[in-house]
Design a protein around this motif. Structure first.
Motif, PDB file in Angstrom:
ATOM      1  N   SER A 111      -3.644 -13.053 -14.118  1.00 48.76           N
ATOM      2  CA  SER A 111      -3.190 -14.446 -13.931  1.00 48.76           C
ATOM      3  C   SER A 111      -2.266 -14.292 -13.008  1.00 48.76           C
ATOM      4  O   SER A 111      -2.288 -15.259 -11.974  1.00 48.76           O
ATOM      5  CB  SER A 111      -2.653 -14.661 -15.349  1.00 48.76           C
ATOM      6  OG  SER A 111      -2.062 -16.146 -15.327  1.00 48.76           O
ATOM      7  N   THR A 112      -1.036 -13.233 -12.764  1.00 48.97           N
ATOM      8  CA  THR A 112       0.032 -13.602 -11.961  1.00 48.97           C
ATOM      9  C   THR A 112      -0.571 -13.426 -10.447  1.00 48.97           C
ATOM     10  O   THR A 112      -0.065 -14.112  -9.532  1.00 48.97           O
ATOM     11  CB  THR A 112       1.077 -12.688 -12.093  1.00 48.97           C
ATOM     12  OG1 THR A 112       0.687 -11.239 -12.174  1.00 48.97           O
ATOM     13  CG2 THR A 112       1.858 -12.965 -13.312  1.00 48.97           C
ATOM     14  N   TYR A 113      -1.459 -12.392 -10.272  1.00 51.50           N
ATOM     15  CA  TYR A 113      -2.207 -12.433  -9.004  1.00 51.50           C
ATOM     16  C   TYR A 113      -2.883 -13.541  -8.387  1.00 51.50           C
ATOM     17  O   TYR A 113      -2.905 -13.933  -7.423  1.00 51.50           O
ATOM     18  CB  TYR A 113      -2.833 -10.833  -8.970  1.00 51.50           C
ATOM     19  CG  TYR A 113      -2.105  -9.873  -8.800  1.00 51.50           C
ATOM     20  CD1 TYR A 113      -1.880  -9.160  -7.366  1.00 51.50           C
ATOM     21  CD2 TYR A 113      -1.199  -8.904  -9.646  1.00 51.50           C
ATOM     22  CE1 TYR A 113      -0.798  -8.255  -7.253  1.00 51.50           C
ATOM     23  CE2 TYR A 113      -0.673  -8.062  -9.577  1.00 51.50           C
ATOM     24  CZ  TYR A 113      -0.399  -7.508  -8.345  1.00 51.50           C
ATOM     25  OH  TYR A 113       0.495  -6.294  -7.983  1.00 51.50           O
ATOM     26  N   GLN A 114      -3.718 -14.167  -9.538  1.00 53.25           N
ATOM     27  CA  GLN A 114      -4.545 -15.106  -8.929  1.00 53.25           C
ATOM     28  C   GLN A 114      -3.775 -16.482  -8.779  1.00 53.25           C
ATOM     29  O   GLN A 114      -4.111 -16.936  -7.728  1.00 53.25           O
ATOM     30  CB  GLN A 114      -5.254 -15.716 -10.347  1.00 53.25           C
ATOM     31  CG  GLN A 114      -6.574 -14.377 -10.609  1.00 53.25           C
ATOM     32  CD  GLN A 114      -7.579 -14.964 -11.792  1.00 53.25           C
ATOM     33  OE1 GLN A 114      -7.086 -15.446 -12.563  1.00 53.25           O
ATOM     34  NE2 GLN A 114      -8.516 -13.916 -11.964  1.00 53.25           N
ATOM     35  N   ALA A 115      -2.544 -16.591  -9.534  1.00 53.17           N
ATOM     36  CA  ALA A 115      -1.725 -17.581  -9.419  1.00 53.17           C
ATOM     37  C   ALA A 115      -1.004 -17.544  -7.920  1.00 53.17           C
ATOM     38  O   ALA A 115      -0.881 -18.317  -7.069  1.00 53.17           O
ATOM     39  CB  ALA A 115      -0.631 -17.891 -10.464  1.00 53.17           C
ATOM     40  N   ALA A 116      -0.557 -16.360  -7.743  1.00 50.59           N
ATOM     41  CA  ALA A 116       0.026 -16.023  -6.531  1.00 50.59           C
ATOM     42  C   ALA A 116      -0.959 -16.085  -5.242  1.00 50.59           C
ATOM     43  O   ALA A 116      -0.487 -16.450  -4.186  1.00 50.59           O
ATOM     44  CB  ALA A 116       0.559 -14.466  -6.419  1.00 50.59           C
ATOM     45  N   SER A 117      -2.044 -15.829  -5.423  1.00 48.60           N
ATOM     46  CA  SER A 117      -3.125 -16.131  -4.457  1.00 48.60           C
ATOM     47  C   SER A 117      -3.568 -17.528  -4.305  1.00 48.60           C
ATOM     48  O   SER A 117      -3.493 -17.940  -2.853  1.00 48.60           O
ATOM     49  CB  SER A 117      -4.601 -15.328  -4.975  1.00 48.60           C
ATOM     50  OG  SER A 117      -4.428 -13.937  -5.050  1.00 48.60           O
ATOM     51  N   ALA A 118      -3.510 -18.318  -5.461  1.00 50.70           N
ATOM     52  CA  ALA A 118      -3.468 -19.749  -5.025  1.00 50.70           C
ATOM     53  C   ALA A 118      -2.397 -20.233  -4.306  1.00 50.70           C
ATOM     54  O   ALA A 118      -2.488 -20.981  -3.287  1.00 50.70           O
ATOM     55  CB  ALA A 118      -3.796 -20.563  -6.345  1.00 50.70           C
ATOM     56  N   ALA A 119      -1.294 -19.642  -4.702  1.00 57.79           N
ATOM     57  CA  ALA A 119       0.052 -20.183  -3.918  1.00 57.79           C
ATOM     58  C   ALA A 119       0.151 -20.030  -2.555  1.00 57.79           C
ATOM     59  O   ALA A 119       0.423 -20.599  -1.763  1.00 57.79           O
ATOM     60  CB  ALA A 119       1.363 -19.839  -4.736  1.00 57.79           C
ATOM     61  N   ASN A 120      -0.322 -18.601  -2.335  1.00 52.48           N
ATOM     62  CA  ASN A 120      -0.347 -18.223  -0.960  1.00 52.48           C
ATOM     63  C   ASN A 120      -1.419 -18.966  -0.164  1.00 52.48           C
ATOM     64  O   ASN A 120      -1.085 -19.489   1.070  1.00 52.48           O
ATOM     65  CB  ASN A 120      -0.789 -16.599  -0.821  1.00 52.48           C
ATOM     66  CG  ASN A 120       0.179 -15.729  -1.334  1.00 52.48           C
ATOM     67  OD1 ASN A 120       1.318 -16.099  -1.189  1.00 52.48           O
ATOM     68  ND2 ASN A 120      -0.187 -14.563  -1.904  1.00 52.48           N
ATOM     69  N   LYS A 121      -2.411 -19.384  -0.646  1.00 54.66           N
ATOM     70  CA  LYS A 121      -3.612 -20.199   0.213  1.00 54.66           C
ATOM     71  C   LYS A 121      -3.071 -21.593   0.542  1.00 54.66           C
ATOM     72  O   LYS A 121      -3.005 -21.954   1.438  1.00 54.66           O
ATOM     73  CB  LYS A 121      -4.899 -20.272  -0.798  1.00 54.66           C
ATOM     74  CG  LYS A 121      -5.930 -21.005  -0.051  1.00 54.66           C
ATOM     75  CD  LYS A 121      -6.954 -21.195  -1.116  1.00 54.66           C
ATOM     76  CE  LYS A 121      -8.255 -21.945  -0.393  1.00 54.66           C
ATOM     77  NZ  LYS A 121      -9.604 -21.893  -1.074  1.00 54.66           N
ATOM     78  N   SER A 122      -2.357 -22.092  -0.667  1.00 56.79           N
ATOM     79  CA  SER A 122      -1.919 -23.522  -0.734  1.00 56.79           C
ATOM     80  C   SER A 122      -0.505 -23.395   0.302  1.00 56.79           C
ATOM     81  O   SER A 122      -0.498 -24.459   1.284  1.00 56.79           O
ATOM     82  CB  SER A 122      -0.948 -24.114  -1.830  1.00 56.79           C
ATOM     83  OG  SER A 122      -0.438 -25.121  -1.710  1.00 56.79           O
ATOM     84  N   ASN A 123       0.200 -22.277   0.490  1.00 56.52           N
ATOM     85  CA  ASN A 123       1.136 -22.226   1.510  1.00 56.52           C
ATOM     86  C   ASN A 123       0.587 -22.056   2.829  1.00 56.52           C
ATOM     87  O   ASN A 123       1.070 -22.748   3.783  1.00 56.52           O
ATOM     88  CB  ASN A 123       2.113 -20.903   1.165  1.00 56.52           C
ATOM     89  CG  ASN A 123       3.171 -20.940   2.024  1.00 56.52           C
ATOM     90  OD1 ASN A 123       4.214 -21.677   2.134  1.00 56.52           O
ATOM     91  ND2 ASN A 123       3.384 -19.796   2.683  1.00 56.52           N
TER      92      ASN A 123
END
Length: 542
Positions: A461-473
């Motif tokens: 979950s944390t890696y998926q959330a971080a990936s989504a955050a990185n994409k949004s960034n």
């Protein structure tokens, strides 16, 4: 009976409680055959009062508990489990004023559990080399000289008897005086005295002619024997202490294997004030069921849980005697989840920086104990040797035999780059150690199949959330870059006439509106106030 503090012993039943049963350590298929053992501990362990009359060593208390429960060391083919007892000890003048006592005790407890695992590995497979050897000289020169010495000694004694008889015949009074001076260390002097007296009688003409020849023959034989004996003594002295016989026995063992799921069932500690020795003894168990539970955690396999009458793992740890927690443990909680637990303790007396350091050590060591309970590569190499040597002594005396022994051991358990999911602190407490009366910090970490599974989900979950955050960034960065480009372009682009006329009209309208608002706002008065941001709170969110 009078209570005393020394000699003092303490025994700890750490893993056995009213919530631990024999079925926790055996395959489910074998459970029906264990009705006699299923009530392994129906009541919590109660430590008996210890005094001079009832003192029992840590190891003996473990063995007594084994007998009481009908268990035996070694492999139980019927119930498919392996029990191992291992003991370590160290010298301790008095634990109450030994500053390093708690650390020693924790390390020796670790050595006891590691040694028990080593015995389990040796049970699986042991590579062994051994030799017994005897070495003796081809010819025992010392024995030959000793035989000659004995023969000459008999010859001297025979001449002594002849001379004694001759002296008695010519001078009974002098012969009587010399009697009783026949012990070995004065024998030569005695014979010389006999010869002297006989010589006096011979010179005085008191010795008959027929006895003269007999006397001269005896005297000559004595002198010859003494000369030969003197030479033999010189030779014997030269080879005295040389090796006559050597024997040796040597054995070397090597065993190594991975161990998964081995756990401590019982642990005991004792201190004997008279011998000034501190002893730590442990009973470890391994079974296929324990191994499968550990494997499930390591591999992330799903485990079917069966609720049972028990406590949560945190409540179970709270029910234990915290001062006695050190090393690996296991517990099956009320949800049927098996926890592999590692505990450690360090002293917490002294400066604040020292306490901080010791707490950090205890924390890491507890994590290590929990991880090692799951999986560890264990290797043990041992070597023992006994050597015996026999050397020659004095002639007509005894040989001298000496014994030398040697024991060497290298035992190691290790993990390397192992990924452990779901390992979390379950218990911390500062208590007084009952034997040393020193304040110690106790910490326990644990991991179970469900905690490992949840940790994996959390990781995903944390890696998926971080990936989504990185994409949004990255999208946000791209938008910002586009805006920056447009801004730079606007600085150099020409202004249209229509845009200028529209801006003049906007400014004129804005000025009229501002004058109107200024007249109105001059009538408003500001008062003291406070703000509160109180969103709806749901405890399930955290």
């Amino acid at each position: 009976m009078k209570k005393i503090l020394t000699p003092l012993a303490i025994v700890i039943s750490l893993a056995l409680s009213s919530n631990v049963t024999a079925e926790d350590f055996i395959p489910k298929a074998d459970s029906p055959a264990l009705e006699a053992v299923s009530a392994m501990v129906e009541e919590p362990f109660v430590q008996a009062e210890i005094n001079e009359e009832t003192y029992v060593s840590a190891e003996q208390q473990i063995l007594d508990e084994l007998n009481k429960k009908g268990w035996s060391q070694g492999w139980d083919a019927n119930k498919k489990r392996l029990f191992v007892v291992n003991t370590e000890m160290f010298d301790s003048e008095d634990p109450t004023y030994d500053d390093s006592f708690i650390t020693k005790r924790s390390q020796y407890a670790m050595m006891a559990t590691m040694g028990a695992k080593a015995k389990m590995v040796e049970f699986m497979r042991t590579q062994m080399s051994a030799v017994d050897q005897l070495t003796a000289p081809g010819t025992d020169v010392h024995a030959e000289l000793n035989a000659q010495y004995i023969k000459l000694n008999k010859k001297v004694e025979a001449q002594q008897r002849t001379l004694e008889k001759l002296l008695a015949e010519v001078n009974a009074t002098e012969a009587e005086k010399l009697k009783g001076v026949t012990w070995q260390d004065r024998r030569d002097a005695y014979i010389d005295a006999l010869i002297k007296k006989i010589d006096e009688s011979y010179s005085a003409g008191k010795l008959e002619e027929k006895k003269v020849k007999k006397y001269q023959k005896a005297k000559q034989r004595y002198v010859e024997a003494q000369t030969e004996m003197s030479e033999i003594m010189k030779q014997a002295s030269a080879i005295k202490g040389k090796t006559k016989l050597e024997s040796s026995s040597r054995v070397e063992t090597l065993a190594k294997a991975p161990i998964m799921g081995a756990s401590v069932l019982l642990q005991a500690e004792s201190w004997n004030s008279e011998e000034e020795k501190y002893e730590v003894s442990t009973l470890m168990v391994w079974s296929p069921k324990l191994e499968q539970a550990a494997k499930a955690i390591v591999t992330g396999e799903a485990v079917t849980l069966k609720p049972k009458k028990a406590l949560t793992v945190q409540d179970w740890l709270k029910s234990q005697e915290a001062a006695t927690l050190v090393g690996p443990r296991q517990y099956v909680d009320k949800d049927g989840d098996r926890w592999f637990i590692g505990a450690y303790s360090m002293p917490v007396e002294g400066s604040s920086s020292l306490i901080r350091k010791n707490k950090g050590i205890a924390d890491l060591m507890a994590k290590k104990e929990a991880a090692m309970a799951l999986y560890a590569d264990v290797e043990t190499q041992k070597q023992a040797e006994i050597a015996m040597q026999t050397r020659s002594g004095d002639l007509n005396g005894k040989d001298h035999t000496a014994i030398a022994t040697s024991f060497a051991e290298t035992t190691r358990q290790s993990i390397e780059n192992r990924q452990v999911n779901g390992l979390s602190p379950l218990f911390t407490k500062t208590v007084l150690h009952p034997i040393s009366q020193q304040k110690i910090y106790v910490v326990a970490y644990g991991v179970s199949p469900s905690s490992a599974s949840e940790a994996l989900k959390m990781e995903y979950s944390t890696y998926q959330a971080a990936s989504a955050a990185n994409k949004s960034n990255k999208v946000s960065q791209a938008v910002h870059q586009t805006l920056e480009t447009q801004l730079e372009m606007s600085k150099t682009s020409p202004v249209a006439t229509n845009d200028v006329e529209q801006e003049i009209e906007n400014v004129s309208n804005s000025t009229r509106s501002s004058e109107s608002n200024s007249t109105s706002s001059s009538k408003v008065k500001s008062n003291s106030s406070s703000l509160l941001n109180a969103p709806t709170i749901d405890e399930d969110d955290f």
